[in-house]
Design a protein around this motif. Structure first.
Motif, PDB file in Angstrom:
ATOM      1  N   ASN A 261       0.800  -1.227   0.000  1.00  0.00           N
ATOM      2  CA  ASN A 261       0.000   0.000   0.000  1.00  0.00           C
ATOM      3  C   ASN A 261       0.832   1.275   0.000  1.00  0.00           C
ATOM      4  OD1 ASN A 261       0.899  -0.459   2.706  1.00  0.00           O
ATOM      5  ND2 ASN A 261      -0.656   0.959   3.449  1.00  0.00           N
ATOM      6  N   THR A 262       2.164   1.140   0.063  1.00  0.00           N
ATOM      7  CA  THR A 262       3.027   2.318   0.198  1.00  0.00           C
ATOM      8  C   THR A 262       4.205   2.217  -0.752  1.00  0.00           C
ATOM      9  OG1 THR A 262       2.439   2.580   2.539  1.00  0.00           O
ATOM     10  CG2 THR A 262       4.452   3.672   1.778  1.00  0.00           C
ATOM     11  N   LEU A 263       4.419   3.273  -1.511  1.00  0.00           N
ATOM     12  CA  LEU A 263       5.592   3.399  -2.371  1.00  0.00           C
ATOM     13  C   LEU A 263       6.505   4.438  -1.738  1.00  0.00           C
ATOM     14  CD1 LEU A 263       7.153   2.836  -5.023  1.00  0.00           C
ATOM     15  CD2 LEU A 263       5.760   4.629  -6.095  1.00  0.00           C
ATOM     16  N   MET A 264       7.738   4.045  -1.435  1.00  0.00           N
ATOM     17  CA  MET A 264       8.675   4.940  -0.760  1.00  0.00           C
ATOM     18  C   MET A 264       9.907   5.167  -1.645  1.00  0.00           C
ATOM     19  SD  MET A 264      10.224   4.652   3.100  1.00  0.00           S
ATOM     20  CE  MET A 264      11.145   3.137   2.809  1.00  0.00           C
ATOM     21  N   VAL A 265      10.251   6.420  -1.834  1.00  0.00           N
ATOM     22  CA  VAL A 265      11.351   6.764  -2.735  1.00  0.00           C
ATOM     23  C   VAL A 265      12.215   7.845  -2.115  1.00  0.00           C
ATOM     24  CG1 VAL A 265       9.972   6.204  -4.779  1.00  0.00           C
ATOM     25  CG2 VAL A 265      10.044   8.571  -3.953  1.00  0.00           C
ATOM     26  N   GLY A 266      13.438   7.962  -2.650  1.00  0.00           N
ATOM     27  CA  GLY A 266      14.295   9.088  -2.322  1.00  0.00           C
ATOM     28  C   GLY A 266      14.064  10.232  -3.287  1.00  0.00           C
ATOM     29  N   ILE A 267      14.915  11.216  -3.220  1.00  0.00           N
ATOM     30  CA  ILE A 267      14.731  12.425  -4.024  1.00  0.00           C
ATOM     31  C   ILE A 267      14.784  12.125  -5.523  1.00  0.00           C
ATOM     32  CG2 ILE A 267      15.735  14.673  -4.574  1.00  0.00           C
ATOM     33  CD1 ILE A 267      16.718  14.802  -1.678  1.00  0.00           C
ATOM     34  N   SER A 271       9.881  12.275  -8.923  1.00  0.00           N
ATOM     35  CA  SER A 271       9.082  12.681 -10.090  1.00  0.00           C
ATOM     36  C   SER A 271       8.443  11.467 -10.754  1.00  0.00           C
ATOM     37  CB  SER A 271       9.957  13.435 -11.093  1.00  0.00           C
ATOM     38  OG  SER A 271      10.408  14.662 -10.554  1.00  0.00           O
ATOM     39  N   ALA A 272       9.237  10.400 -10.924  1.00  0.00           N
ATOM     40  CA  ALA A 272       8.685   9.176 -11.524  1.00  0.00           C
ATOM     41  C   ALA A 272       7.595   8.602 -10.657  1.00  0.00           C
ATOM     42  CB  ALA A 272       9.810   8.157 -11.725  1.00  0.00           C
ATOM     43  N   ALA A 273       7.771   8.634  -9.341  1.00  0.00           N
ATOM     44  CA  ALA A 273       6.769   8.083  -8.432  1.00  0.00           C
ATOM     45  C   ALA A 273       5.469   8.885  -8.487  1.00  0.00           C
ATOM     46  CB  ALA A 273       7.319   8.068  -7.015  1.00  0.00           C
ATOM     47  N   LYS A 274       5.587  10.208  -8.505  1.00  0.00           N
ATOM     48  CA  LYS A 274       4.388  11.049  -8.544  1.00  0.00           C
ATOM     49  C   LYS A 274       3.618  10.846  -9.851  1.00  0.00           C
ATOM     50  CE  LYS A 274       6.192  14.561  -5.404  1.00  0.00           C
ATOM     51  NZ  LYS A 274       6.711  15.951  -5.234  1.00  0.00           N
ATOM     52  N   GLU A 275       4.332  10.642 -10.944  1.00  0.00           N
ATOM     53  CA  GLU A 275       3.657  10.373 -12.211  1.00  0.00           C
ATOM     54  C   GLU A 275       2.978   9.011 -12.175  1.00  0.00           C
ATOM     55  OE1 GLU A 275       4.501  10.249 -17.041  1.00  0.00           O
ATOM     56  OE2 GLU A 275       6.178  10.215 -15.629  1.00  0.00           O
ATOM     57  N   LEU A 276       3.661   8.013 -11.643  1.00  0.00           N
ATOM     58  CA  LEU A 276       3.104   6.657 -11.643  1.00  0.00           C
ATOM     59  C   LEU A 276       1.820   6.554 -10.845  1.00  0.00           C
ATOM     60  CD1 LEU A 276       6.139   4.212 -11.347  1.00  0.00           C
ATOM     61  CD2 LEU A 276       4.349   4.192 -13.097  1.00  0.00           C
ATOM     62  N   ILE A 277       1.745   7.250  -9.719  1.00  0.00           N
ATOM     63  CA  ILE A 277       0.544   7.106  -8.900  1.00  0.00           C
ATOM     64  C   ILE A 277      -0.403   8.305  -9.022  1.00  0.00           C
ATOM     65  CG2 ILE A 277       1.737   5.635  -7.248  1.00  0.00           C
ATOM     66  CD1 ILE A 277       1.878   7.971  -5.337  1.00  0.00           C
ATOM     67  N   GLY A 278      -0.039   9.255  -9.891  1.00  0.00           N
ATOM     68  CA  GLY A 278      -0.889  10.425 -10.029  1.00  0.00           C
ATOM     69  C   GLY A 278      -1.544  10.597 -11.376  1.00  0.00           C
ATOM     70  N   ALA A 279      -0.955   9.996 -12.413  1.00  0.00           N
ATOM     71  CA  ALA A 279      -1.466  10.210 -13.768  1.00  0.00           C
ATOM     72  C   ALA A 279      -2.537   9.184 -14.132  1.00  0.00           C
ATOM     73  CB  ALA A 279      -0.321  10.133 -14.770  1.00  0.00           C
ATOM     74  N   ALA A 280      -3.590   9.641 -14.778  1.00  0.00           N
ATOM     75  CA  ALA A 280      -4.628   8.718 -15.241  1.00  0.00           C
ATOM     76  C   ALA A 280      -4.125   7.866 -16.399  1.00  0.00           C
ATOM     77  CB  ALA A 280      -5.873   9.495 -15.660  1.00  0.00           C
ATOM     78  N   LEU A 295       2.301   7.612  -1.130  1.00  0.00           N
ATOM     79  CA  LEU A 295       3.668   7.959  -1.486  1.00  0.00           C
ATOM     80  C   LEU A 295       4.404   8.577  -0.313  1.00  0.00           C
ATOM     81  CD1 LEU A 295       5.948   8.300  -3.593  1.00  0.00           C
ATOM     82  CD2 LEU A 295       4.914  10.513  -4.198  1.00  0.00           C
ATOM     83  N   ILE A 296       5.596   8.063  -0.053  1.00  0.00           N
ATOM     84  CA  ILE A 296       6.508   8.671   0.917  1.00  0.00           C
ATOM     85  C   ILE A 296       7.784   9.067   0.173  1.00  0.00           C
ATOM     86  CG2 ILE A 296       7.919   8.326   2.980  1.00  0.00           C
ATOM     87  CD1 ILE A 296       5.888   6.319   3.974  1.00  0.00           C
ATOM     88  N   VAL A 297       8.066  10.366   0.162  1.00  0.00           N
ATOM     89  CA  VAL A 297       9.330  10.855  -0.383  1.00  0.00           C
ATOM     90  C   VAL A 297      10.233  11.149   0.819  1.00  0.00           C
ATOM     91  CG1 VAL A 297      10.490  12.617  -1.731  1.00  0.00           C
ATOM     92  CG2 VAL A 297       8.213  11.828  -2.416  1.00  0.00           C
ATOM     93  N   ALA A 298      11.313  10.387   0.928  1.00  0.00           N
ATOM     94  CA  ALA A 298      12.168  10.461   2.110  1.00  0.00           C
ATOM     95  C   ALA A 298      13.584  10.885   1.723  1.00  0.00           C
ATOM     96  CB  ALA A 298      12.196   9.117   2.823  1.00  0.00           C
ATOM     97  N   PRO A 299      13.947  12.157   1.933  1.00  0.00           N
ATOM     98  CA  PRO A 299      15.310  12.594   1.647  1.00  0.00           C
ATOM     99  C   PRO A 299      16.355  11.807   2.452  1.00  0.00           C
ATOM    100  CG  PRO A 299      13.880  14.484   1.999  1.00  0.00           C
ATOM    101  CD  PRO A 299      13.096  13.271   2.392  1.00  0.00           C
ATOM    102  N   GLN A 300      15.919  11.210   3.583  1.00  0.00           N
ATOM    103  CA  GLN A 300      16.854  10.435   4.411  1.00  0.00           C
ATOM    104  C   GLN A 300      17.398   9.220   3.673  1.00  0.00           C
ATOM    105  OE1 GLN A 300      13.696  11.293   5.192  1.00  0.00           O
ATOM    106  NE2 GLN A 300      13.492  11.790   7.358  1.00  0.00           N
ATOM    107  N   LEU A 301      16.762   8.816   2.568  1.00  0.00           N
ATOM    108  CA  LEU A 301      17.211   7.661   1.819  1.00  0.00           C
ATOM    109  C   LEU A 301      18.386   7.981   0.903  1.00  0.00           C
ATOM    110  CD1 LEU A 301      13.764   6.090   0.865  1.00  0.00           C
ATOM    111  CD2 LEU A 301      15.391   5.238   2.555  1.00  0.00           C
ATOM    112  N   ASN A 302      18.676   9.261   0.720  1.00  0.00           N
ATOM    113  CA  ASN A 302      19.771   9.655  -0.186  1.00  0.00           C
ATOM    114  C   ASN A 302      21.084   9.840   0.574  1.00  0.00           C
ATOM    115  OD1 ASN A 302      17.097  10.965  -1.516  1.00  0.00           O
ATOM    116  ND2 ASN A 302      18.539  10.279  -3.070  1.00  0.00           N
TER     117      ASN A 302
END
Length: 302
Positions: A261-267, A271-280, A295-302
């Motif tokens: 239920n959760t997609l977690m990405v770094g910086i 953009s790819a994550a927001k498109e994947l779960i935001g675009a129709a 979506l969790i965008v976590a700068p701590q992952l970088n």
């Protein structure tokens, strides 16, 4: 102006003021770690999690109970001790100049409140090289699954050369990661004048010391609830990760019912994550992942 005479009452007022500043900031921080990790209390130097490998399935009760002994020592998270300290010059108290220490206390509070985030995301990043309850790296291609002697290798890792992204199921009682809390953050001081005497530290260094202390650590729950990929974040690769997680089975062969239920990405992947779960639609084709994951965008992952 004559220097301020430092009395126990003055020190108590300073300590109370700094503690108020600390607690004001500390209580206002919204953590991220609790979205992907479960807090587990600890009462000793560490906790054993060997039982993660052996929680049995529910079965129809025919005949006697089938008892499975739990290995309590296969996987352990040891608590670590942390501190952060600020020294207040005695001359600053005498001169009534405490503004900078108030700011520093608030900075300490901010870092202390966010420290569980740091620990949990350090564990996420270390999952490619750190062992979990089954003896394999948390993110690995050959987790042993199946009855004793008939195990098969199961993967929760998709190889690649890019920035890692993660698909998680955070709906279970025990989330993919663990924040182990031995003792909460304390803000205290080594100060003052007591019974007419002065602490050695104040005498030798001409400063009063304030700081935090806490004991905790982070580690891993069930690897089946997390999938990591270093391949490009595309619809095809996301589908492969989702399908793999949904197909996970228990040692007895029953489907676990994992539903990420959760997609977690770094910086780098945001953009790819927001498109994947935001675009129709993506490339004029129906996008099945629109609004499918938090979506969790976590700068701590970088």
């Amino acid at each position: 102006m004559d220097p301020l005479v430092i009395t126990p009452e003055i020190l108590q007022a300073i300590r109370g003021g700094l503690r108020t500043e600390f607690e004001d900031v500390f209580s206002g921080i919204e953590p991220v770690w609790d979205r992907i990790a479960t807090e587990v209390p600890s009462t000793t130097s560490g906790n054993n999690y060997g039982w993660l490998a052996d929680v049995p399935d529910v079965r129809e009760w025919i005949g006697e109970r089938q008892i499975r002994e739990l290995d309590e020592h296969a996987y352990r998270i040891n608590n670590r001790l942390f501190e952060s300290t600020v020294a207040v010059k005695r001359t600053s108290i005498e001169d009534g100049d405490l503004g900078s220490y108030t700011v520093r206390t608030r900075q300490i509070a901010d870092k202390a409140a966010k420290h569980p985030d740091k620990l949990v995301f350090e564990a996420v990043k270390a999952g490619f090289t750190s062992r979990c309850f089954d003896g394999q790296n948390f993110f690995d291609t050959d987790h042993p699954v199946g009855p004793d002697g008939k195990e098969e290798s199961v993967s929760n890792f998709q190889n690649g050369a890019g920035e890692a992204w993660y698909l998680l199921d955070t709906t279970a009682p025990l989330k993919p990661f663990i924040f182990q809390n031995r003792s909460p953050v304390e803000f205290d001081s080594l100060d003052g004048i007591s019974n007419g005497s002065m602490p050695e530290h104040v005498f030798m260094k001409d400063q009063y010391v304030f700081g935090t202390r806490h004991r905790s650590n982070a580690g891993y729950g069930y690897w089946q609830l997390a999938f990591a990929s270093k391949a490009p974040l595309t619809a095809a690769n996301l589908k492969a990760a989702r399908d793999a997680m949904q197909a996970y089975k228990s040692h007895s062969g029953e489907t676990l019912g994992v539903m990420p239920n959760t997609l977690m990405v770094g910086i780098g992947n945001q953009s790819a994550a927001k498109e994947l779960i935001g675009a129709a639609k993506i490339n004029d084709a129906y996008n099945e992942f629109k609004d499918a994951f938090e979506l969790i965008v976590a700068p701590q992952l970088n």
